[in-house]
Scaffold this motif. Structure first.
Motif, PDB file in Angstrom:
ATOM      1  N   LEU A  12       0.826  -1.207   0.000  1.00  0.00           N
ATOM      2  CA  LEU A  12       0.000   0.000   0.000  1.00  0.00           C
ATOM      3  C   LEU A  12       0.862   1.259   0.000  1.00  0.00           C
ATOM      4  O   LEU A  12       0.499   2.275  -0.601  1.00  0.00           O
ATOM      5  N   ALA A  13       1.990   1.183   0.694  1.00  0.00           N
ATOM      6  CA  ALA A  13       2.893   2.342   0.728  1.00  0.00           C
ATOM      7  C   ALA A  13       3.465   2.638  -0.647  1.00  0.00           C
ATOM      8  O   ALA A  13       3.802   3.788  -0.951  1.00  0.00           O
ATOM      9  N   ASP A  14       3.576   1.612  -1.492  1.00  0.00           N
ATOM     10  CA  ASP A  14       4.073   1.796  -2.865  1.00  0.00           C
ATOM     11  C   ASP A  14       2.934   1.966  -3.855  1.00  0.00           C
ATOM     12  O   ASP A  14       3.171   2.044  -5.060  1.00  0.00           O
ATOM     13  N   GLY A  15       1.691   1.992  -3.348  1.00  0.00           N
ATOM     14  CA  GLY A  15       0.482   1.963  -4.165  1.00  0.00           C
ATOM     15  C   GLY A  15       0.321   3.170  -5.067  1.00  0.00           C
ATOM     16  O   GLY A  15       1.228   3.984  -5.200  1.00  0.00           O
ATOM     17  N   PRO A  16      -0.863   3.279  -5.711  1.00  0.00           N
ATOM     18  CA  PRO A  16      -2.039   2.448  -5.455  1.00  0.00           C
ATOM     19  C   PRO A  16      -1.912   1.037  -6.044  1.00  0.00           C
ATOM     20  O   PRO A  16      -1.207   0.836  -7.033  1.00  0.00           O
ATOM     21  N   VAL A  37      -6.672  -4.926   5.254  1.00  0.00           N
ATOM     22  CA  VAL A  37      -6.819  -3.482   5.090  1.00  0.00           C
ATOM     23  C   VAL A  37      -7.651  -2.901   6.231  1.00  0.00           C
ATOM     24  O   VAL A  37      -7.303  -1.859   6.810  1.00  0.00           O
ATOM     25  N   GLU A  38      -8.737  -3.568   6.590  1.00  0.00           N
ATOM     26  CA  GLU A  38      -9.573  -3.089   7.686  1.00  0.00           C
ATOM     27  C   GLU A  38      -8.826  -3.124   9.021  1.00  0.00           C
ATOM     28  O   GLU A  38      -8.979  -2.221   9.860  1.00  0.00           O
ATOM     29  N   GLU A  46      -4.189   5.276   7.660  1.00  0.00           N
ATOM     30  CA  GLU A  46      -5.171   5.831   6.732  1.00  0.00           C
ATOM     31  C   GLU A  46      -4.987   5.141   5.387  1.00  0.00           C
ATOM     32  O   GLU A  46      -3.975   5.339   4.709  1.00  0.00           O
ATOM     33  N   VAL A  47      -5.936   4.311   5.023  1.00  0.00           N
ATOM     34  CA  VAL A  47      -5.887   3.592   3.755  1.00  0.00           C
ATOM     35  C   VAL A  47      -7.018   4.117   2.884  1.00  0.00           C
ATOM     36  O   VAL A  47      -8.206   3.952   3.221  1.00  0.00           O
ATOM     37  N   ALA A  48      -6.640   4.778   1.790  1.00  0.00           N
ATOM     38  CA  ALA A  48      -7.627   5.341   0.874  1.00  0.00           C
ATOM     39  C   ALA A  48      -7.947   4.335  -0.223  1.00  0.00           C
ATOM     40  O   ALA A  48      -7.102   3.533  -0.636  1.00  0.00           O
ATOM     41  N   SER A  49      -9.183   4.377  -0.686  1.00  0.00           N
ATOM     42  CA  SER A  49      -9.627   3.511  -1.781  1.00  0.00           C
ATOM     43  C   SER A  49     -10.013   4.386  -2.962  1.00  0.00           C
ATOM     44  O   SER A  49     -10.752   5.372  -2.811  1.00  0.00           O
ATOM     45  N   GLY A  50      -9.523   4.032  -4.146  1.00  0.00           N
ATOM     46  CA  GLY A  50      -9.852   4.778  -5.352  1.00  0.00           C
ATOM     47  C   GLY A  50     -10.019   3.854  -6.533  1.00  0.00           C
ATOM     48  O   GLY A  50      -9.982   2.624  -6.396  1.00  0.00           O
ATOM     49  N   ASP A  51     -10.188   4.449  -7.691  1.00  0.00           N
ATOM     50  CA  ASP A  51     -10.363   3.650  -8.904  1.00  0.00           C
ATOM     51  C   ASP A  51      -9.150   2.781  -9.178  1.00  0.00           C
ATOM     52  O   ASP A  51      -9.275   1.697  -9.776  1.00  0.00           O
ATOM     53  N   ASP A  52      -7.981   3.245  -8.754  1.00  0.00           N
ATOM     54  CA  ASP A  52      -6.751   2.488  -9.006  1.00  0.00           C
ATOM     55  C   ASP A  52      -6.456   1.465  -7.913  1.00  0.00           C
ATOM     56  O   ASP A  52      -5.481   0.720  -8.013  1.00  0.00           O
ATOM     57  N   GLY A  53      -7.243   1.470  -6.849  1.00  0.00           N
ATOM     58  CA  GLY A  53      -7.017   0.524  -5.769  1.00  0.00           C
ATOM     59  C   GLY A  53      -6.738   1.213  -4.448  1.00  0.00           C
ATOM     60  O   GLY A  53      -7.074   2.390  -4.238  1.00  0.00           O
ATOM     61  N   TYR A  54      -6.088   0.496  -3.573  1.00  0.00           N
ATOM     62  CA  TYR A  54      -5.765   1.003  -2.236  1.00  0.00           C
ATOM     63  C   TYR A  54      -4.427   1.752  -2.255  1.00  0.00           C
ATOM     64  O   TYR A  54      -3.500   1.396  -3.000  1.00  0.00           O
ATOM     65  N   VAL A  55      -4.322   2.734  -1.378  1.00  0.00           N
ATOM     66  CA  VAL A  55      -3.050   3.437  -1.199  1.00  0.00           C
ATOM     67  C   VAL A  55      -2.958   3.902   0.248  1.00  0.00           C
ATOM     68  O   VAL A  55      -3.970   4.255   0.875  1.00  0.00           O
TER      69      VAL A  55
END
Length: 313
Positions: A12-16, A37-38, A46-55
Motif C-alpha cells: 500500500l505504501a508503494d500503491g495504489p 486493510v480493515e 489511513e488507507v484510501a480507496s480509489g479507482d486504481d485501488g488502495y493506497v
C-alpha cells in the motif's frame, strides 16, 4: 504485526494497488486482503480507496504497528497505552520463550529504576523493554547496557538534544557540576542464565520524551523540554535500529560509549557495596567496569555502584 499484514502495508505504501492484484501477489484471497486493510485502518493507518485501488495515505503517530512500519531492526512490538512495568511484562515474555520482542508503553504505573527506586513514568514518555537471547557469556552481558545507553543517546542527539552518558546507566543533558546534568533517560538491565550461558536478558529503557516540564521530577528534563515537539515513532525506531547494530559487537558498544560519556575525565565518587571509591574516572573497561584512579595513584575497577560527579576542589 504478522508477515502478511506487513506485506500488505508495504504494498500500500508503494500503491495504489488493486485488491485482486494484491491478492495474487501475496497468494491470499481477496477477502483476506480486505480484512488486512480493515485491520490496518483499525490500527490507525489511513488507507484510501480509489479507482486504481488502495493506497496508504497516512500513518498513526505512535503505537506498535506504527513503530514496526519502516523499522529496520528485527523486533516485534507489543504496545500498551499503560502498563505497570514494561520490564515486568518483558520478563513474562522471556519466561514464555520470546525473543526480539520490544514491550513499549505510553505510560508506566509502577516504573522502577536501579535498586528498585521509583521511576516517574507519565504519559508521553518512551518506556521500552527488549527481550533478548544473546549469544554471549554472562560476564559480557553488561555491554548490552552500554549499547542501550549509546542507542538512547544517539536517538536523543538526532532529535536535537545534546545528550551524554553518565556511568553506568543514565543519559543526561547539560552539566550541573554535581550529579552530572539533568536526567533524560535511565536503563535497567535484568538477566537470567547459568554460569556459562545467558538464558535471556531484558534491557529496559525509560526516556522522558514528550513529557512537559511540570510533570518531571526535580533534576530531570525531557526531549520536549529541550527542543520542543517529539516524533516518538521516529525516536523509538532509531533507538532500536542503533541498538541492533551494537548488540552483536560488544567491543564496539564499549568504544561508542567512551565517545559519548560525560563521566570520563571527571572527578567522581562511586558508592559501592564495599565502600566509596573516589578519584578521577579514567576509562571504562570491557564489558562495562568504570576505572577510577584514586588519589594515591591506584586504579580501581568498579563493576557496580552509584556514580556522582564531584565539583572541582
Amino acid at each position: 504485526m504478522n508477515d502478511t499484514r506487513r506485506a500488505v502495508l508495504d504494498a500500500l505504501a508503494d500503491g495504489p494497488v488493486a485488491g485482486p492484484a494484491l491478492a495474487d501477489r501475496l497468494g491470499v484471497s481477496r477477502s483476506a486482503v480486505w480484512k488486512h486493510v480493515e485491520a490496518l485502518r483499525d490500527a490507525g493507518f489511513e488507507v484510501a480507496s480509489g479507482d486504481d485501488g488502495y493506497v496508504l495515505a497516512g500513518t498513526p503517530e505512535y503505537g506498535g504497528p506504527a513503530v514496526e512500519f519502516g523499522l529496520d531492526a528485527p523486533f516485534e512490538i507489543e504496545y500498551h497505552d499503560a502498563v505497570e512495568s514494561t520490564n515486568d511484562r518483558a520478563r513474562e515474555l522471556a519466561a514464555e520463550g520470546a525473543a526480539d520482542v520490544a514491550v513499549l508503553a505510553d505510560e508506566q504505573t509502577g516504573g522502577r529504576g536501579r535498586l528498585d527506586r521509583e521511576w516517574s513514568a507519565p504519559s508521553g514518555g518512551v518506556y521500552l523493554s527488549m527481550v533478548l537471547r544473546p549469544d554471549l557469556p554472562p560476564a559480557h552481558a553488561p555491554a548490552l547496557t552500554l549499547a542501550a545507553a549509546v542507542a538512547t543517546t544517539d536517538a536523543a542527539r538526532e532529535a536535537g538534544v545534546p545528550a551524554e552518558i553518565k556511568w553506568p546507566n543514565d543519559v543526561l543533558v547539560g552539566d550541573d557540576g554535581e550529579r552530572g546534568g539533568r536526567k533524560l533517560a535511565g536503563i535497567l538491565t535484568e538477566m537470567e542464565g547459568e554460569a556459562d550461558r545467558v538464558s535471556w536478558v531484558v534491557v529496559g529503557i525509560g526516556v522522558n520524551a514528550d513529557v512537559p516540564a511540570e510533570d518531571l521530577p526535580a533534576g530531570a528534563t525531557s526531549v520536549r523540554d529541550e527542543v520542543g515537539d517529539v516524533d516518538r515513532r521516529a525516536f523509538v525506531q532509531r533507538l532500536l535500529e542503533r541498538f541492533d547494530e551494537l548488540r552483536t559487537d560488544p567491543e564496539a558498544a564499549v568504544d561508542a560509549w567512551r565517545d559519548r560519556t560525560a563521566t570520563l575525565g571527571e572527578r567522581v565518587r562511586v558508592e559501592t557495596s564495599s565502600g566509596d571509591v573516589v578519584g578521577e574516572a579514567v576509562d571504562v573497561a570491557f564489558p562495562g567496569a568504570l576505572v577510577v584512579e584514586t588519589d594515591d595513584g591506584e586504579r580501581v575497577r568498579v563493576h557496580a555502584g552509584d556514580c556522582e560527579h564531584l565539583r572541582p576542589a
